[in-house]
Design a protein around this motif. Structure first.
Motif, PDB file in Angstrom:
ATOM      1  N   ARG A 187      24.167  -8.528 -32.322  1.00 13.25           N
ATOM      2  CA  ARG A 187      24.760  -9.850 -32.085  1.00 13.25           C
ATOM      3  C   ARG A 187      25.670 -10.267 -33.236  1.00 13.25           C
ATOM      4  O   ARG A 187      26.734 -10.851 -33.026  1.00 13.25           O
ATOM      5  CB  ARG A 187      23.660 -10.896 -31.896  1.00 13.25           C
ATOM      6  N   VAL A 188      25.247  -9.976 -34.472  1.00 11.85           N
ATOM      7  CA  VAL A 188      26.064 -10.368 -35.630  1.00 11.85           C
ATOM      8  C   VAL A 188      27.345  -9.532 -35.687  1.00 11.85           C
ATOM      9  O   VAL A 188      28.440 -10.053 -35.904  1.00 11.85           O
ATOM     10  CB  VAL A 188      25.254 -10.227 -36.945  1.00 11.85           C
ATOM     11  N   THR A 241      12.342 -16.945 -37.695  1.00  8.67           N
ATOM     12  CA  THR A 241      13.400 -16.476 -36.796  1.00  8.67           C
ATOM     13  C   THR A 241      12.849 -16.246 -35.394  1.00  8.67           C
ATOM     14  O   THR A 241      11.805 -15.622 -35.229  1.00  8.67           O
ATOM     15  CB  THR A 241      13.992 -15.162 -37.357  1.00  8.67           C
ATOM     16  N   ASP A 262      11.305 -26.467 -26.697  1.00 12.43           N
ATOM     17  CA  ASP A 262      12.350 -25.489 -26.382  1.00 12.43           C
ATOM     18  C   ASP A 262      11.704 -24.198 -25.909  1.00 12.43           C
ATOM     19  O   ASP A 262      10.578 -24.218 -25.442  1.00 12.43           O
ATOM     20  CB  ASP A 262      13.249 -25.336 -27.606  1.00 12.43           C
TER      21      ASP A 262
HETATM   22  P1  ATP Z   1      15.660 -21.395 -29.535  1.00 12.70           P
HETATM   23  O1  ATP Z   1      15.129 -20.828 -28.293  1.00 12.70           O
HETATM   24  O2  ATP Z   1      15.116 -22.738 -29.879  1.00 12.70           O
HETATM   25  O3  ATP Z   1      17.157 -21.325 -29.659  1.00 12.70           O
HETATM   26  P2  ATP Z   1      15.657 -19.395 -31.496  1.00 12.70           P
HETATM   27  O4  ATP Z   1      17.061 -19.711 -31.826  1.00 12.70           O
HETATM   28  O5  ATP Z   1      14.698 -19.245 -32.626  1.00 12.70           O
HETATM   29  O6  ATP Z   1      15.036 -20.486 -30.656  1.00 12.70           O
HETATM   30  P3  ATP Z   1      16.624 -17.222 -29.812  1.00 12.70           P
HETATM   31  O7  ATP Z   1      17.575 -18.048 -29.054  1.00 12.70           O
HETATM   32  O8  ATP Z   1      15.811 -16.161 -29.120  1.00 12.70           O
HETATM   33  O9  ATP Z   1      15.537 -18.114 -30.557  1.00 12.70           O
HETATM   34  O10 ATP Z   1      17.429 -16.621 -31.007  1.00 12.70           O
HETATM   35  C1  ATP Z   1      16.837 -15.919 -32.034  1.00 12.70           C
HETATM   36  C2  ATP Z   1      17.857 -14.851 -32.395  1.00 12.70           C
HETATM   37  O11 ATP Z   1      18.971 -15.461 -33.043  1.00 12.70           O
HETATM   38  C3  ATP Z   1      17.353 -13.856 -33.399  1.00 12.70           C
HETATM   39  O12 ATP Z   1      16.595 -12.838 -32.795  1.00 12.70           O
HETATM   40  C4  ATP Z   1      18.669 -13.329 -33.957  1.00 12.70           C
HETATM   41  O13 ATP Z   1      19.262 -12.417 -33.067  1.00 12.70           O
HETATM   42  C5  ATP Z   1      19.532 -14.568 -33.968  1.00 12.70           C
HETATM   43  N1  ATP Z   1      19.507 -15.183 -35.295  1.00 12.70           N
HETATM   44  C6  ATP Z   1      18.560 -15.963 -35.825  1.00 12.70           C
HETATM   45  N2  ATP Z   1      18.861 -16.321 -37.075  1.00 12.70           N
HETATM   46  C7  ATP Z   1      20.038 -15.749 -37.370  1.00 12.70           C
HETATM   47  C8  ATP Z   1      20.872 -15.760 -38.524  1.00 12.70           C
HETATM   48  N3  ATP Z   1      20.547 -16.433 -39.620  1.00 12.70           N
HETATM   49  N4  ATP Z   1      22.026 -15.058 -38.480  1.00 12.70           N
HETATM   50  C9  ATP Z   1      22.369 -14.387 -37.368  1.00 12.70           C
HETATM   51  N5  ATP Z   1      21.611 -14.333 -36.243  1.00 12.70           N
HETATM   52  C10 ATP Z   1      20.458 -15.010 -36.243  1.00 12.70           C
END
Ligand code: ATP
Length: 335
Positions: free
Chosen positions: A74-75, A102, A288
Motif C-alpha cells: 500500500r505504501v 496499527t 469503527d
Molecule cells: P479503521 O478501520 O478505524 O480505519 P485502521 O485504520 O486501524 O482502522 P485498516 O483500515 O485495516 O485499520 O488499516 C490498517 C492498515 O493501514 C495497516 O495494515 C497498514 O496497511 C496501513 N497503515 C497503518 N498505519 C500506517 C502508517 N503509519 N503508514 C502507512 N500505512 C499505514
C-alpha cells in the motif's frame, strides 16, 4: 556527505461521526457515501520520507520494523502515485511510527496516509493546496482525506463517473467554533483485527441486503448532523452519531458471511453508555471496524465517563481525546 533530512509530517487519526463504509471504485478509492469526522489530539503518526536515488527500490519501516506484504504494497503504490504526479522516479525511504496500535480499528490508516501524503508530497517537491492534498491522501485510505484537516471535516463522495468523482472526492473543514466535546476511547482490544476494513466493506457492499438502506439513511443523518453541530448540541450530535454507527454495524452483521467486530466487552461498554444516559450523563457511543468504543460526552463529564467505561470492561485502557490539529510538516528545528 550531508544526509538528506527528507520531509517529516505529523497527522492525527479522526473518528467519523457519520461513517464512511463502502467503496464504489477500489482502484481510485472512491467512497459510496459522504462522511464527517472529528480529528483527535491523541495517537499521532509521524512519517519521514527521504529520497534515495541510489537505492534499487523503496524501503518502508513501520514502527521500527521493515513493512511487509500488504502494508508495504500500500505504501509503495502510494509513493508510485506521488512520483507520477511529480514526474519523478527516485525510490524513497519511508520511516513511519504510529502512536496507536496499527490496524486495530483506531484509524491508523487515516493518520498514516495523511502523514504519508504530506511528507511524500514535500519530499518529491509537489506543491499541493489542502484540497489536492486531501484528494491525494484519499488514494491511500479514504478516511485519511479527513485527517489532513483538524477539528471537524466532511469528505465528499464525489458524483458522476469514477473519473469525475476522483476529482470531486476530498475533505474540507466544517467550521464548528462552539463545540468542543470529549471523546473517551475504551480500548477493549488493541490487537489487529481479524478482517481488514477493506475486505469487510467489500463483503458488505457485495452481499449485505441492508447496505443500500444504510447509505440512504446516512445521507439524511449527515444533513441532521450538520445542523446539530452548528447548534453545538451534544445530545443531537451523539444520538445521530450513535445510530449511524450501529446502522453501519448492522450492515456488516447482515453480510454473507457476517462480519462482526463487536465483542462481549464492546457490548458491556455500550450497555454502560446507556446506563450513564439513564443516570443523567449525556454520553453516546460510536464504533469503527473493531471492538473498541469511542464515547462522546461533555468535557466536564469525561472523567466520570472514563471511570464508568473502565468499570464496565475490566482490563481495558481508556484514553480521553479532544478535537485535534490537521496534518502538518515538521520544520528543521523540530526534527
Ligand atoms: P479503521 O478501520 O478505524 O480505519 P485502521 O485504520 O486501524 O482502522 P485498516 O483500515 O485495516 O485499520 O488499516 C490498517 C492498515 O493501514 C495497516 O495494515 C497498514 O496497511 C496501513 N497503515 C497503518 N498505519 C500506517 C502508517 N503509519 N503508514 C502507512 N500505512 C499505514
Amino acid at each position: 556527505q550531508v544526509l538528506d533530512p527528507g520531509a517529516t509530517a505529523v497527522a492525527h487519526p479522526n473518528i467519523a461521526l457519520i461513517k464512511y463504509w463502502g467503496k464504489r471504485d477500489e482502484q481510485l478509492m472512491i467512497p459510496y457515501v459522504d462522511s464527517l469526522s472529528m480529528t483527535l489530539d491523541v495517537f499521532p503518526t509521524t512519517t519521514t520520507v527521504r529520497l534515495s536515488p541510489e537505492a534499487p527500490a523503496d524501503s518502508v519501516t513501520l514502527d521500527g520494523s521493515p513493512a511487509e506484504g500488504e502494508q508495504r504494497r500500500r505504501v509503495v503504490a502510494f509513493l508510485d502515485l506521488v512520483r507520477e504526479l511529480a514526474g519523478r522516479t527516485e525510490p524513497a525511504e519511508v520511516d513511519t511510527r504510529n502512536a496507536v496500535p496499527t490496524g486495530a480499528g483506531l484509524a491508523s490508516s487515516a493518520s498514516g496516509f495523511a502523514a504519508l501524503a504530506l511528507a511524500g508530497a514535500a519530499a518529491y517537491g509537489l506543491d499541493l493546496d489542502p484540497t489536492a492534498l486531501s484528494r491525494l491522501a484519499r488514494r491511500g485510505s479514504v478516511s485519511a482525506a479527513r485527517s489532513i484537516f483538524g477539528d471537524f471535516a466532511i469528505c465528499h463522495a464525489g458524483r458522476g463517473t469514477s473519473e469525475d468523482a476522483d476529482l470531486d472526492s476530498y475533505a474540507e473543514p466544517v467550521p464548528v467554533p462552539d463545540f468542543d466535546p470529549a471523546l473517551v476511547i475504551a480500548l477493549v482490544d488493541a490487537g489487529p483485527k481479524a478482517v481488514s476494513s477493506r475486505a469487510a466493506m467489500r463483503r458488505t457492499v457485495e452481499t449485505s441486503p441492508l447496505y443500500r438502506s444504510w447509505a440512504t439513511s446516512s445521507a439524511a443523518d449527515l444533513t441532521e448532523m450538520r445542523v446539530a453541530l452548528r447548534r453545538g448540541d451534544l445530545d443531537a450530535v451523539g444520538e445521530i452519531a450513535e445510530r449511524n454507527a450501529l446502522g453501519m454495524h448492522a450492515t456488516m452483521l447482515a453480510a454473507r458471511p457476517a462480519v462482526r467486530y463487536l465483542s462481549p466487552a464492546t457490548v458491556a461498554v455500550l450497555d454502560r453508555v446507556g446506563w450513564l444516559r439513564a443516570n443523567g450523563v449525556p454520553a453516546y457511543a460510536t464504533m469503527d471496524a473493531g471492538p473498541n468504543v469511542k464515547v462522546l460526552c461533555h468535557r466536564t463529564d469525561a472523567a466520570r465517563v472514563a471511570e464508568a467505561l473502565r468499570d464496565a470492561a475490566p482490563g481495558c485502557s481508556v484514553v480521553t481525546a479532544r478535537r485535534g490539529p490537521g496534518a502538518r510538516l515538521r520544520t528543521g528545528a523540530e526534527r
